[in-house]
Design a protein around this motif. Structure first.
Motif: not given
Length: 328
Positions: A230-258
């Motif tokens: 999860h990307v949460l407000k107030g974490t150091d992960l948040a600005p990296l995600y919002l800047s496009g440095s990495f992406s998160l899996p879509e729901k279908e991708e996550y289901l396949e991986l799990t």
């Protein structure tokens, strides 16, 4: 389907709910507690900002406490809430927020015993770090196990990944060898271990995540949690995600991986969590994770359609490393 699935109560994996019903004859509700500790990644010992994904609540955002409440008060509040909402009568006291062995042993003994003394608490689960398990804490756990022989004591260890490059990126703060050593100490003390993993960590491939699953199979812990990043407000992960440095899996991708991870995981390892709970008010992404029921129902449906279940591809050895297919 795997023959053991008859005791999984209709799910394609060995859930904590199935374990409790099979072992104790009833469901156990978890009460998340905040014991007002800190973490070596926050108090300056290793760092001051915590792991890159960790919120201000120290991963204890759903603890029933509010500022100033003692563990005993939180537990009483949680018992009342679950009894009213779910008519529950059996509970696990879950020391969740921050690092729950990172305090003087006298304090740890007092709060653990407070929970274990509660008649409706079946046992306690203690979330901590492998570098925060000194011998005096292990001796305390043994002492409490002897004092409360009819109740369980579990330790939850945050591993997240076996890959050192990712561990450095997320500021985990210890090498894999430290985790291995802690696991062996807990095994020698006969303390069951639940390992926390995060799926979807930045820059990790599906193959790397399956290598972490392979490592888990080799260690044979009591349980595992598969947590969606999860990307949460107030974490150091948040600005990296919002800047496009990495992406998160879509729901279908996550289901396949799990589903893929579960199909390679030993069927005797208890699944204590799938997906995860990001607090709505602080969650930046992924938004689809807020509907936990839908995520789990979709996972069950996908695994049924693809005829998958926990351990389908597990053969008792290093099956991934030896060349078994990643694809499901």
């Amino acid at each position: 389907m795997y023959s053991g699935s008859k005791s999984w109560f209709g799910k394609p994996y060995y859930s904590l709910d199935a374990y409790c019903k099979s072992s104790f004859g009833h469901k156990c509700q978890k009460i998340a507690l905040n014991a007002h500790m800190t973490c070596p990644n926050r108090d300056g010992t290793l760092g001051s900002a915590g792991c890159i994904f960790c919120s201000a609540g120290g991963s204890g955002d759903f603890a029933v406490s509010i500022a100033g409440k003692s563990v005993e008060e939180q537990l009483a509040e949680g018992l009342l809430m679950f009894r009213r909402k779910h008519s529950a009568s059996h509970f696990i006291a879950y020391f969740q927020a921050y690092t729950n062995t990172y305090a003087p042993v006298e304090y740890l003994e007092r709060i653990y015993a407070q929970a274990l003394l509660c008649p409706d608490v079946c046992g306690i689960s203690i979330a901590t770090r492998p570098d925060c398990l000194p011998d005096k804490v292990l001796l305390l756990l043994k002492k409490l196990r002897e004092r409360f022989p009819d109740k369980f004591i579990w330790i939850e260890l945050g591993l997240q990944t076996i890959h050192e490059s990712t561990a450095i990126f997320i500021r985990r703060g210890y090498p894999l060898s430290c985790f291995d050593e802690a696991l062996e100490k807990l095994r020698s003390a006969s303390i069951p271990v639940i390992i926390h993993l995060i799926l979807g960590l930045p820059y990790e491939t599906d193959g790397q995540m399956l290598q972490t699953i392979d490592y888990i199979n080799g260690k044979q812990p009591f349980g595992v949690k598969l947590q969606l990043l999860h990307v949460l407000k107030g974490t150091d992960l948040a600005p990296l995600y919002l800047s496009g440095s990495f992406s998160l899996p879509e729901k279908e991708e996550y289901l396949e991986l799990t589903a893929k991870c579960l199909s390679f995981l030993c069927p005797h390892i208890v699944i204590h969590r799938l997906t995860g709970d990001g607090p709505k008010e602080s969650l930046i992404a992924p938004g689809w994770s807020l509907n936990k029921r839908d995520v789990l129902n979709s996972l069950h449906r996908l695994m049924k359609e693809k005829e998958l279940w926990q351990g389908k591809y597990f053969s008792g050895g290093k099956q991934i490393a030896s060349g078994s297919p990643y694809s499901v």
